[in-house]
Design a protein around this motif. Sequence first.
Motif, mmCIF file in Angstrom:
data_model
loop_
_atom_site.group_PDB
_atom_site.id
_atom_site.type_symbol
_atom_site.label_atom_id
_atom_site.label_comp_id
_atom_site.label_asym_id
_atom_site.label_seq_id
_atom_site.Cartn_x
_atom_site.Cartn_y
_atom_site.Cartn_z
ATOM 1 N N GLU A 1 2.945 2.088 5.416
ATOM 2 C CA GLU A 1 2.735 2.157 6.857
ATOM 3 C C GLU A 1 1.878 0.972 7.248
ATOM 4 O O GLU A 1 0.818 0.747 6.665
ATOM 5 C CB GLU A 1 2.035 3.475 7.209
ATOM 6 C CG GLU A 1 1.906 3.734 8.673
ATOM 7 C CD GLU A 1 0.502 3.515 9.198
ATOM 8 O OE1 GLU A 1 0.363 3.304 10.408
ATOM 9 O OE2 GLU A 1 -0.449 3.550 8.416
ATOM 10 N N ASP A 2 2.352 0.192 8.219
ATOM 11 C CA ASP A 2 1.603 -0.993 8.676
ATOM 12 C C ASP A 2 1.171 -1.885 7.524
ATOM 13 O O ASP A 2 0.001 -2.253 7.411
ATOM 14 C CB ASP A 2 0.376 -0.579 9.494
ATOM 15 C CG ASP A 2 0.746 -0.136 10.898
ATOM 16 O OD1 ASP A 2 1.838 -0.489 11.378
ATOM 17 O OD2 ASP A 2 -0.077 0.578 11.503
ATOM 18 N N SER A 3 2.073 -2.216 6.640
ATOM 19 C CA SER A 3 1.871 -3.095 5.482
ATOM 20 C C SER A 3 0.874 -2.556 4.455
ATOM 21 O O SER A 3 0.480 -3.269 3.544
ATOM 22 C CB SER A 3 1.474 -4.511 5.922
ATOM 23 O OG SER A 3 0.150 -4.531 6.401
ATOM 24 N N LYS A 4 0.464 -1.306 4.572
ATOM 25 C CA LYS A 4 -0.361 -0.660 3.544
ATOM 26 C C LYS A 4 0.520 0.293 2.759
ATOM 27 O O LYS A 4 1.233 1.101 3.344
ATOM 28 C CB LYS A 4 -1.511 0.126 4.170
ATOM 29 C CG LYS A 4 -2.606 -0.718 4.735
ATOM 30 C CD LYS A 4 -3.736 0.157 5.199
ATOM 31 C CE LYS A 4 -4.841 -0.671 5.791
ATOM 32 N NZ LYS A 4 -5.923 0.179 6.319
ATOM 33 N N THR A 5 0.454 0.211 1.437
ATOM 34 C CA THR A 5 1.235 1.097 0.581
ATOM 35 C C THR A 5 0.296 2.073 -0.101
ATOM 36 O O THR A 5 -0.690 1.679 -0.721
ATOM 37 C CB THR A 5 2.035 0.304 -0.462
ATOM 38 O OG1 THR A 5 2.923 -0.578 0.223
ATOM 39 C CG2 THR A 5 2.841 1.236 -1.364
ATOM 40 N N TYR A 6 0.631 3.350 0.025
ATOM 41 C CA TYR A 6 -0.139 4.437 -0.577
ATOM 42 C C TYR A 6 0.705 5.027 -1.702
ATOM 43 O O TYR A 6 1.806 5.495 -1.459
ATOM 44 C CB TYR A 6 -0.459 5.514 0.466
ATOM 45 C CG TYR A 6 -1.189 4.972 1.664
ATOM 46 C CD1 TYR A 6 -2.572 4.903 1.672
ATOM 47 C CD2 TYR A 6 -0.494 4.528 2.777
ATOM 48 C CE1 TYR A 6 -3.258 4.410 2.768
ATOM 49 C CE2 TYR A 6 -1.160 4.027 3.886
ATOM 50 C CZ TYR A 6 -2.543 3.966 3.874
ATOM 51 O OH TYR A 6 -3.215 3.474 4.960
ATOM 52 N N GLN A 7 0.179 4.999 -2.909
ATOM 53 C CA GLN A 7 0.942 5.460 -4.070
ATOM 54 C C GLN A 7 0.556 6.887 -4.427
ATOM 55 O O GLN A 7 -0.618 7.251 -4.397
ATOM 56 C CB GLN A 7 0.706 4.536 -5.263
ATOM 57 C CG GLN A 7 1.643 4.836 -6.406
ATOM 58 C CD GLN A 7 1.641 3.731 -7.442
ATOM 59 O OE1 GLN A 7 1.242 2.618 -7.180
ATOM 60 N NE2 GLN A 7 2.102 4.079 -8.631
#
Length: 154
Positions: A126-132
């Motif tokens: 989301e918005d160039s942030k990746t949450y793994q």
Amino acid sequence: MRRDNLKRRISCLTAGEYTMPGYIVVTVMFLFVLVPSVWADDDGGYDVNTEVTLTGVVTEADEAMMGPYVFTMVAEDKTYKVLTGPWWYLKQIGLAVRVGMKVEVTGSKFYNRKGVLYIAAYSITEDSKTYQFRDRNSQMPLWHGHGNGRHRQS
């Protein structure tokens, strides 16, 4: 009187004289050993063979504080329930899911027993942030202590 009765039953079990209550005790003990090993998935239930990456919009975001956090998204004219992790893990990694939010979800696609389409999230961008949510090698959930509790944001 009860203590003597209990001692007698225990001695019957250890002497090999199984009575009906003895069989019940042995059966219950067997279930405690067998059931967890049957339910334990080596891969956490994640199937790389059904992995997809979808871009869509969040249409429902719940505030449930129990169990895994699930939100609904629409992508490619289909509705998906996205299974993430416990609410505290989302808070820990800084992901706040909101209605109208545009997300890219990579995960394992599956249907539940009622025929509802789900995605078990591997990662959400989301918005160039990746949450793994899962370990890269084992696909095990990161909140279960696998991957040494690490999470990646890029």
